[in-house]
Design an enzyme around this catalytic site. Structure first.
Site, PDB file in Angstrom:
ATOM      1  N   HIS A 179      -2.340  -9.168 -32.395  1.00 21.46           N
ATOM      2  CA  HIS A 179      -1.458  -8.030 -32.109  1.00 21.46           C
ATOM      3  C   HIS A 179      -2.225  -6.962 -31.336  1.00 21.46           C
ATOM      4  CE1 HIS A 179      -2.480  -5.162 -35.648  1.00 21.46           C
ATOM      5  NE2 HIS A 179      -3.490  -5.967 -35.442  1.00 21.46           N
TER       6      HIS A 179
ATOM      7  N   HIS B 180      -5.935  -7.992 -30.241  1.00 20.80           N
ATOM      8  CA  HIS B 180      -6.987  -8.620 -31.045  1.00 20.80           C
ATOM      9  C   HIS B 180      -6.360  -9.524 -32.098  1.00 20.80           C
ATOM     10  CE1 HIS B 180      -5.915  -4.857 -33.006  1.00 20.80           C
ATOM     11  NE2 HIS B 180      -6.158  -5.477 -34.120  1.00 20.80           N
TER      12      HIS B 180
ATOM     13  N   HIS C  25       2.292 -14.285 -44.500  1.00 19.41           N
ATOM     14  CA  HIS C  25       1.117 -13.433 -44.302  1.00 19.41           C
ATOM     15  C   HIS C  25       1.564 -11.980 -44.232  1.00 19.41           C
ATOM     16  CE1 HIS C  25      -3.057 -12.640 -43.295  1.00 19.41           C
ATOM     17  NE2 HIS C  25      -2.563 -11.647 -42.581  1.00 19.41           N
TER      18      HIS C  25
ATOM     19  N   ASP D 229      -4.457   3.568 -33.670  1.00 19.10           N
ATOM     20  CA  ASP D 229      -5.865   3.205 -33.556  1.00 19.10           C
ATOM     21  C   ASP D 229      -6.303   2.685 -34.923  1.00 19.10           C
ATOM     22  OD1 ASP D 229      -6.045   4.001 -30.941  1.00 19.10           O
ATOM     23  OD2 ASP D 229      -7.653   5.451 -31.249  1.00 19.10           O
TER      24      ASP D 229
HETATM   25 FE   LIG Z   1      -5.236  -4.904 -36.003  1.00 19.01          FE
END
Ligand SMILES: [Fe+2]
Length: 374
Positions: free
Chosen positions: A286, A322, A249, A292
């Site tokens: 992560h 998240h 991935h 940001d």
């Molecule tokens: Fe992310």
């Protein structure tokens, strides 16, 4: 001379290789520096790192639906700001009819992303036809206007005080992802010459976020020709041939389209999903500890997100852990989907982005709870 503390070590039960062959029932979380280029550790958790029951305080993931904004003006200087910092300004704008003036951004390069619509861009360098899915890079100082043939919805990303450049394509070389020969430039044709009228035109210039107006008794888009390598360019996401590995991935950085000081712009295009049995099929959990992260959803079904539709945006500030939403994660584990049709634009900013006050009206306030299993 500064060197990272660098030594890959293993403690406890882990996979030996990132994003593949996880210990039974574990959830991988990446903690890393400098986007995906610094030292990093992969932790293998018993529970999903997004399995919270309550999340309060100022560190909040945010989601905004730009479809809910109304009342657009005739100038890009009427665009609505969503996020900004000293290096980057992300704005949205809709236009139904031709602009009645020219504009010039003297604060930085402007990147247009055409979410919907079609029409003509007239600028110093000539005429360029645009359509949905186009990126248009307007070098700082370019005079321009739009004449839509279809109502046009745009995202504008200003590289404040810097320039858009192409990323280093490293191992795969300069022709991968998209060949620079695919970059279109404006033409000086009959349609361009036909608009070079001897009638009054105004240029509205933005400098230090203040507007100045310059009036001419003629149309100043009156160049007879140009030569050089600083020019408006256009590329469509359909021209991008994304990198993909069936066994690994790839991190979002593999999908970088443009770089500027303090942020990168990445494009997620339709692509096959990993087929190797041990390979992770959805983004890893992560915290994007140094960046940001902002995503604009343009087309398709978003393979790592539930309840997101085109025109929506999400903002994951640095430090917010998240990863895929529960339904998307479960789908990934069964390898039910062989490909993703999503098209999304991501801005990763090295310094904190501020949410503009006008974004309050279009916020999906319950977004932080969207990771809870229904
Ligand atoms: Fe992310």
């Amino acid at each position: 001379m500064k060197n990272w503390i660098s030594f890959p070590k293993i403690e406890g039960i882990t996979s030996r290789q990132a994003h593949a062959d996880f210990p039974e029932g574990s959830f991988e979380r990446e903690m890393g520096k400098e986007g995906f280029f610094g030292p990093a550790t992969h932790l293998y958790h018993k529970h999903p790192p997004t399995g919270w029951t309550e999340f309060s305080g100022p560190l909040q993931p945010r989601a905004f639906d730009t479809n809910s904004w109304t009342d657009w003006g005739n100038s890009p200087w009427d665009a609505k700001t969503l996020l900004q910092n000293a290096q980057c300004k992300i704005r949205f704008w809709q236009l139904d009819s031709a602009m009645d003036h020219l504009v010039r951004n003297s604060d930085g390069d402007e990147l247009l992303f055409v979410h919907n619509g079609a029409g003509e861009l007239y600028c110093d360098f000539g005429r360029l036809t645009y359509r949905d899915g186009d990126y248009v890079v307007l070098p700082r100082g370019t005079m321009w206007r739009l004449a839509p043939s279809e109502p046009t919805e745009l995202m504008l990303i200003e590289a404040t005080d810097s320039s858009y450049k192409l990323p280093d394509k490293g191992l795969v070389g300069p022709h991968a992802i998209f060949d620079p020969a695919m970059l279109d430039t404006p033409v000086m044709d009959d349609a361009f010459r036909a608009q070079q009228t001897e009638t009054p035109w105004t240029v509205v210039v933005k400098r230090r976020n203040q507007l100045s107006r310059i009036s001419y008794p003629f149309n100043p888009l009156d160049a007879l020709g140009w030569k050089g390598d600083l020019v408006t360019v256009r590329i469509n996401w359909r021209d991008i041939r994304p990198l993909m590995s069936h066994r690994y991935h790839l991190p979002p950085s593999a999908h970088t389209t443009f770089v500027a000081d303090g942020f990168v712009v990445c494009t997620f295009c339709p692509r096959p999903i990993e087929s190797d049995p041990g390979a992770l099929k959805v983004p890893f959990f992560h915290n994007n500890d140094d960046y940001d992260e902002f995503i604009f959803y343009h087309r398709g079904e978003f393979f790592s997100r539930d309840n997101i539709h085109p025109g929506m945006t999400t903002f994951h500030p640095c430090g917010f852990t998240h990863g895929p939403h529960p339904k998307a994660f479960a789908k990934g584990q069964t390898h039910a989907r062989k490909e993703t049709d999503e098209v999304a634009v991501m801005v990763d900013a090295r310094h904190a982005l501020d949410v503009a006050p006008e974004a309050d009206a279009i916020e999906w306030k319950n977004y932080v709870n969207s990771w809870k299993a229904s």
